[in-house]
Design an enzyme around this catalytic site. Structure first.
Site, mmCIF file in Angstrom:
data_model
loop_
_atom_site.group_PDB
_atom_site.id
_atom_site.type_symbol
_atom_site.label_atom_id
_atom_site.label_comp_id
_atom_site.label_asym_id
_atom_site.label_seq_id
_atom_site.Cartn_x
_atom_site.Cartn_y
_atom_site.Cartn_z
ATOM 1 N N TYR A 119 5.801 -8.392 4.585
ATOM 2 C CA TYR A 119 5.390 -7.217 5.347
ATOM 3 C C TYR A 119 6.273 -7.130 6.584
ATOM 4 C CZ TYR A 119 2.030 -3.621 6.613
ATOM 5 O OH TYR A 119 1.461 -2.431 6.930
ATOM 6 N N LYS B 197 -7.588 0.606 -21.132
ATOM 7 C CA LYS B 197 -6.224 0.867 -21.584
ATOM 8 C C LYS B 197 -5.216 0.089 -20.719
ATOM 9 C CE LYS B 197 -3.934 4.262 -23.915
ATOM 10 N NZ LYS B 197 -4.182 5.303 -24.872
#
Ligand SMILES: NC(=O)C1=CN([C@@H]2O[C@H](COP(=O)(O)OP(=O)(O)OC[C@H]3O[C@@H](n4cnc5c(N)ncnc54)[C@H](OP(=O)(O)O)[C@@H]3O)[C@@H](O)[C@H]2O)C=CC1
Ligand SMILES: CC(=O)C(=O)O
Ligand SMILES: [Mg+2]
Length: 753
Positions: A43, A98
């Site tokens: 970060y 899915k």
């Protein structure tokens, strides 16, 4: 009973979704984030560097971010499976499902996104701006005709693949089946006459793909709920009218006369046996409506024994199911950074699937569907979903087609190497567990659940029964079990058995048998009688030994050693084998088998060699080519010490015994698992990182496997108890219901061997 079965499935499915972390998906970090330094790299401030690099050259987003392996599964929930318009929120379980299939079958990171609008413009606007995040977009369960407009517009607006699976996934799999059905019936696609019932998302996509593969437009008759889609109709939308033909036929019945092929993508029962009777010789009938087909295979066969039949269901041969396609199609498209998924890629996928069905089916795949003949022919025109070869067959074909058709941004030069890499990428454990389950379904077994009054055991037994694995036998008091089930709101006891050890008519033969074993070990007849009456492990093991049950499972309320001691009072070890346990650890797509995690505190060299041989055999049975490392803190003599002697001697014993698997040691686990460190030892006989880890002692085996489970996030299976002459498994006390079912299934499969 069918209603009760459905209710059981519903209950189990709800429990499955609610247990542990709700839902089926989580995000995992791929980089360490533990120190201040990690933080400053991942970060701010370090992250500025990849941001600026991507701004300068957007293609580097594929190198510095997860974009290239990420697919969004996006729906508005307007056509959820066959359930209709349930809305965006209620479609989330399907979309999560899915996403998980993407990961499991092809290591694609799927993220589900449910977009709460039925407005086409709003939907398109929402999705079009997501392009930077993803390598591809899988549209799902959006109703026709909106799905056509949405897909068309997004394909034009986005530079990554946009693929509506209900259209193209279905079309690709149906086309693959059709290629083979035409071949088997000696037909040419250019001459075949086809009728398609249904003119929605799936049907229109199938017709377009089949035409792109060479079927003549004049030979394709489309029907919707009002009959034949012909040029004289004025009520057709643009997608239907694109396929309208000049014909005298007005009804499905008219159209079917003399047809070679029927594709059903409409509703249950739309076709009659009389219609099928009028088709051409060797008719091809794909009745794909879900969950119930347009006509059942039984009804087709009642009038046409020369038919080739496929359905959308898993309980008949030839299942046309889009899970055979989407994970692998996207894998191939992502790996070449394709801009789109075009017709060439779809046709290549269909041809690859068709070709795979003509190849010899490996034993482990055949084993998963035992009872069914998996050899290219009328009852096997399409591969089965758990075929581990699908990835290496379909993804390279899609990638190559993308390169040929000029939509690949990053060509793959070494396609053979790519194929090899794909095969290695998937862990065979899931397929082998599926194979075990299928074996048990085909050869159901009676399994004694020894701690039958425990809630977890009851739930596992119900699950075992509902999965069709056979008859669970709960050992316990009927009234206590019934009360627990009632309190949990669980269904009835049909298909299950309860055995109360105190009331059983079998206690006499069990006691006689056990007294024969224990009389010279300090037991009086009445001691043995008390054991059989009051110890449920002893009772269950006696059932297995005297063949009133095929296998047993226990362990949720007593420690492993206490259970093992009960069981071995009744059951012998297999001659020439050791009793020990193996824990399977599955993490990051890799499985390792660790032994002995429970029994031998400081195994001798001889015992280590035996453990290695039995564990390698288990690994092989579970679809892994064993590479065995005899572990130590020392690697090939450095540092020296006394403990490494035993693994080193075990290696010498394995050499003498001329075993047929790779092995080496003594070796440190960091080297055994790391291909780069292995290169420091060019003489080492492991051709790749080890997958069978034989620990030098119980401390290291037990601690490392539990540490991996608790801290490393690894999934564990087992410990699997090895070496008993009858199938018994002891689960850990913190086992979940799924763990218990796995172990019961494993024991049942063992009983069927
Ligand atoms: N096996 C598989 O892998 C898949 C199967 N399917 C199945 O295909 C079917 C259609 O799905 P999908 O295309 O997404 O749905 P759509 O809603 O987009 O299309 C349904 C089509 O069926 C037509 N239809 C309805 N009743 C009849 C009838 N009695 N006779 C002829 N046509 C009829 C409708 O006609 P009209 O246009 O006049 O309303 C419409 O064209 C479903 O049953 C679904 O389960 C779908 C995807 C995958
Ligand atoms: C299988 C699938 O995608 C459907 O039924 O919608
Ligand atoms: Mg769908």
């Amino acid at each position: 009973m069918a209603d009760e079965t459905n209710r059981n499935l519903d209950r189990e499915a709800l429990l499955f979704h609610i247990t542990g972390r709700p839902g089926k998906i989580e995000i995992a970090a791929t980089k360490p984030l533990t120190t201040q330094r990690d933080l400053s790299l991942a970060y701010s401030p370090g992250v500025a560097a990849p941001c600026l690099a991507i701004q300068r050259d957007p293609t580097t987003a594929y190198d510095y971010t997860a974009k290239g392996n990420m697919v969004a599964v996006i729906s508005n929930g307007t056509a959820v499976l066959g359930l209709g318009d349930l809305g965006a929120l209620a479609s989330k379980p399907v979309m999560e499902g899915k996403a998980v299939l993407f990961k499991k079958f092809a290591d694609v990171d799927g993220i589900d996104l449910e977009v709460d609008t039925r407005d086409v413009d709003e939907f398109v606007n929402c999705v079009r701006y997501l392009g930077p995040t993803f390598g591809g977009i899988n549209l799902e369960d959006i109703k026709a005709p909106e799905c056509f407009i949405i897909e068309q517009r997004l394909r034009a607006l986005m530079d990554i693949p946009v693929f509506h699976d209900d259209q193209h996934g279905t079309a690709i799999i149906a086309a693959a089946g059709l290629i083979n059905a035409l071949d088997l019936s000696g037909r040419d696609i250019g001459d075949a006459k086809m009728v398609v019932n249904g003119a929605g998302a799936a049907a229109i996509a199938c017709v377009e793909l089949v035409k792109a593969m060479g079927m003549r437009s004049a030979n394709v008759t489309l029907c919707d709920s009002k009959g034949v889609v012909h040029r004289g109709r004025s009520d057709l939308n643009q997608w239907k009218s694109a396929h309208a033909i000049d014909t005298e036929a007005r009804s499905l019945q008219d159209a079917m006369r003399g047809a070679d092929v029927f594709l059903g993508l409409s509703v249950k029962g739309a076709v009659t046996a009389e219609m099928v009777a009028t088709m051409a010789p060797q008719p091809i009938i794909f009745a794909m409506a879900n969950p119930d087909p347009e006509i059942t295979p039984e009804d087709v066969l009642s009038v046409r024994d020369d038919a080739i039949i496929a359905t959308g269901r898993s309980d008949y041969p030839n299942q046309i199911n889009n899970v055979l396609g989407f994970p692998y199609i996207f894998r191939g498209a992502l790996d070449v950074r394709a801009r789109t998924i075009n017709d060439e890629m779809k046709i290549a996928a269909a041809r690859a699937i068709a070709a795979l069905a003509r190849e010899d089916v490996p034993d482990e795949v055949a084993a998963a569907y035992s009872g069914r003949r998996l050899r290219y022919g009328r009852d096997y025109i399409i591969p089965v979903p758990f075929d581990p070869r699908l990835i290496a067959a379909i993804s390279p074909a899609v990638a190559e087609a993308a390169m040929r058709s000029g939509v690949a941004r990053k060509p793959i030069i070494d396609i053979i190497g790519y194929r090899r890499e794909l095969s290695a990428r998937l862990d065979p454990t899931a397929a082998s567990l599926q194979a075990l389950s299928a074996q048990v379904i085909n050869n159901p077994k009676r399994v004694a659940f020894a701690e039958g009054e425990e809630e977890k055991m009851i739930r596992a037994a119900l699950s075992y029964r509902n999965a069709g694995y056979g008859t669970p036998i709960l050992i316990g008091r009927a009234e206590k079990i019934a009360a627990t089930m009632a309190a949990m709101g669980l269904g009835g006891l049909e298909g299950m058995e309860i055995q109360n050890a105190k009331l059983s008519t079998q206690t006499k033969p069990y006691t006689d048998y056990l007294y024969g074993r224990l009389q010279r070990h300090g037991y009086l007849y009445r001691d043995v009688q008390r054991l059989v009456n009051s110890d449920r492990n002893v009772f269950a093991a006696s059932m297995v030994m005297l063949q009133d049950a095929d296998a047993m499972v226990t362990g949720t309320i007593r420690h492993f050693h206490s259970c093992l001691s009960d069981i071995t009072k009744v059951i012998d070890q297999t001659p020439g084998e050791l009793v020990f346990s193996v824990t399977l650890l599955i993490a990051r797509g890799r499985t390792v088998f660790i032994a002995d995690t429970n029994v031998h505190e400081a195994p001798s060299a001889q015992e280590l060699a035996d453990i290695a041989i039995q564990t390698a055999a288990l690994a092989r049975r579970m679809g892994h080519e064993p590479r065995v490392a005899l572990l130590s803190y020392s690697t090939f003599g450095a540092p020296l010490g006394r403990t490494p002697d035993r693994p080193r001697q075990a290696v010498a014993l394995l050499e003498d015994r001329k075993v047929e698997f790779e092995f080496d040691g003594e070796i440190g686990v960091h080297v055994a698992l790391d291909p780069d460190l292995l290169k420091l030892y060019p003489f080492c006989r492991l051709s790749a990182p080890a997958n069978v880890l034989i620990m030098p002692g119980l401390h290291s085996a037990n601690i490392s496997s539990k540490l991996m489970q608790k801290m490393g996030g690894a999934t564990t299976i087992g410990p699997v108890l090895m070496g008993l002459s009858r199938p018994c498994q002891i689960v850990p006390m913190d086992a979940t219901v799924s763990d218990i079912v796995h172990m019961a299934t494993l024991a049942a499969a063992e009983a069927g061997r």
